[in-house]
Design a protein around this motif. Sequence first.
Motif, PDB file in Angstrom:
ATOM      1  N   UNK A 273      64.135  46.305 117.029  1.00 13.74           N
ATOM      2  CA  UNK A 273      64.771  45.523 116.943  1.00 13.74           C
ATOM      3  C   UNK A 273      64.658  44.183 116.326  1.00 13.74           C
ATOM      4  N   UNK A 274      63.410  44.533 115.401  1.00 12.36           N
ATOM      5  CA  UNK A 274      63.133  43.070 114.452  1.00 12.36           C
ATOM      6  C   UNK A 274      63.818  43.403 113.102  1.00 12.36           C
ATOM      7  N   UNK A 275      63.719  44.738 112.625  1.00 16.49           N
ATOM      8  CA  UNK A 275      65.064  44.846 111.681  1.00 16.49           C
ATOM      9  C   UNK A 275      66.504  44.560 111.928  1.00 16.49           C
ATOM     10  N   UNK A 276      66.999  44.666 113.396  1.00 16.30           N
ATOM     11  CA  UNK A 276      67.977  44.266 113.457  1.00 16.30           C
ATOM     12  C   UNK A 276      68.294  42.628 113.802  1.00 16.30           C
ATOM     13  N   UNK A 277      67.330  42.251 114.264  1.00 17.18           N
ATOM     14  CA  UNK A 277      67.379  40.749 114.018  1.00 17.18           C
ATOM     15  C   UNK A 277      67.461  39.973 112.878  1.00 17.18           C
ATOM     16  N   UNK A 278      66.432  40.137 112.186  1.00 18.97           N
ATOM     17  CA  UNK A 278      66.647  39.861 110.085  1.00 18.97           C
ATOM     18  C   UNK A 278      67.699  40.124 109.961  1.00 18.97           C
ATOM     19  N   UNK A 279      68.464  41.728 110.125  1.00 19.37           N
ATOM     20  CA  UNK A 279      69.989  41.874 110.046  1.00 19.37           C
ATOM     21  C   UNK A 279      70.437  41.427 110.045  1.00 19.37           C
ATOM     22  N   UNK A 280      70.652  40.806 111.649  1.00 22.07           N
ATOM     23  CA  UNK A 280      72.346  39.848 112.269  1.00 22.07           C
ATOM     24  C   UNK A 280      71.428  38.462 111.462  1.00 22.07           C
ATOM     25  N   UNK A 281      70.762  37.720 111.465  1.00 20.57           N
ATOM     26  CA  UNK A 281      70.168  36.532 110.453  1.00 20.57           C
ATOM     27  C   UNK A 281      71.060  36.503 109.075  1.00 20.57           C
ATOM     28  N   UNK A 282      70.626  37.656 108.160  1.00 18.89           N
ATOM     29  CA  UNK A 282      71.136  37.468 106.856  1.00 18.89           C
ATOM     30  C   UNK A 282      71.932  37.750 106.708  1.00 18.89           C
ATOM     31  N   UNK A 283      73.246  38.346 107.769  1.00 16.40           N
ATOM     32  CA  UNK A 283      75.110  38.893 107.680  1.00 16.40           C
ATOM     33  C   UNK A 283      75.869  37.916 108.259  1.00 16.40           C
TER      34      UNK A 283
END
Length: 368
Positions: A273-283
């Motif tokens: 979850x934490x990595x997915x949220x960071x990826x979503x924000x960055x992408x």
Amino acid sequence: MADSSRQAEFDAAYDEQARALGTIRIAIFGLTGAGKSTLLNAVFGEEVAATGVGQPVTKGVTKFVNQTGTLAVWDCRGFETGDHKPTKWLREQVKANRRGDHQDLFDVAWYTVSAESKRFDDGQAALVRELVGLGIPVVLVLTQVRRRGEDVDPVALELADAITARGLPIAEGRPVLTMAKADAFSGLASHGLDRLLEVTYAVVPEGRRNALIAAQRVDLRSKLRLARSWIAGASAFAGGVGFAPIPVADAAVLVPAQLSLMARIAAIYNIPKAKAARLMTGVTGVATTGGKYAAASLVKVIPGVGSVISASVAATITATIGESWRNVSERVFTGRSSIESVTEVGELGETFRAGLRRKVKNDGEPDQ
């Protein structure tokens, strides 16, 4: 504030989708040296043993849960012929399950036998029958099976035939032959893991198959099919929302479905979850205002949509967001891109947005 609110919304969507996926629960048995850990790591990744949460359950049994919560494994390494018997513990587990405590319900058991041991005795056969008698489907996995091209080690085939001749109530009536890890020194390739998953898909409860697809790291085709089925469903929903044309300024109504789709796809590609949220924000680089998504939401990354969104455009936008995000998630899952690299996340973001700009047209359809 805006970023934290955005992450909170994505986290909530991720938690909801993770609950919908559920957890596949596997008990794994076999004598010492049967290759249980190697098999688990090959199918589910190093995090099962290395970074998963391991808890001793009873003598010789350790429970592991992966980071995304889609997998729970009971490693029953103490259940060996001549050692203590698992019957009492297994029966207590089944009784608890029948009372409604489904937290530790086993969906399937993998019973591993090393081809190199050349051994499968009456005690092991009795344990297999015990498991099936308790209502737990058993997939018997013959590990460390040497194969060159299509030629399988005759000794392994002889052992497989001997096990088959016992008429045990195992999945498909015959062991699944595997080599979990390639041996570079001898030039032997890994094999059989796709087949193991195929047999397992067939015997686990239907409601657990998606969790198994999400947890495993071998079968990319099943992940692709499942993700695209969700993209199609989310696109149909968006088309329904946009049945009456809506102004771009009101496009935030599409955001919950888009977020849920992105969260579900991240979970199916085993991105925590934490990595997915960071990826979503960055992408996506989605703009926020006052802690809320900007009215145009993800539509803002797509130029030329116009001032009004029709049903077909709403569906196409959601489909292309889903497919672009799926592509990004797969790249991260397969190690072709890293969430930890700011540069690579930036490149993924440009890939994401370029895909949307290329694919989305009024009344257009996404590439397949």
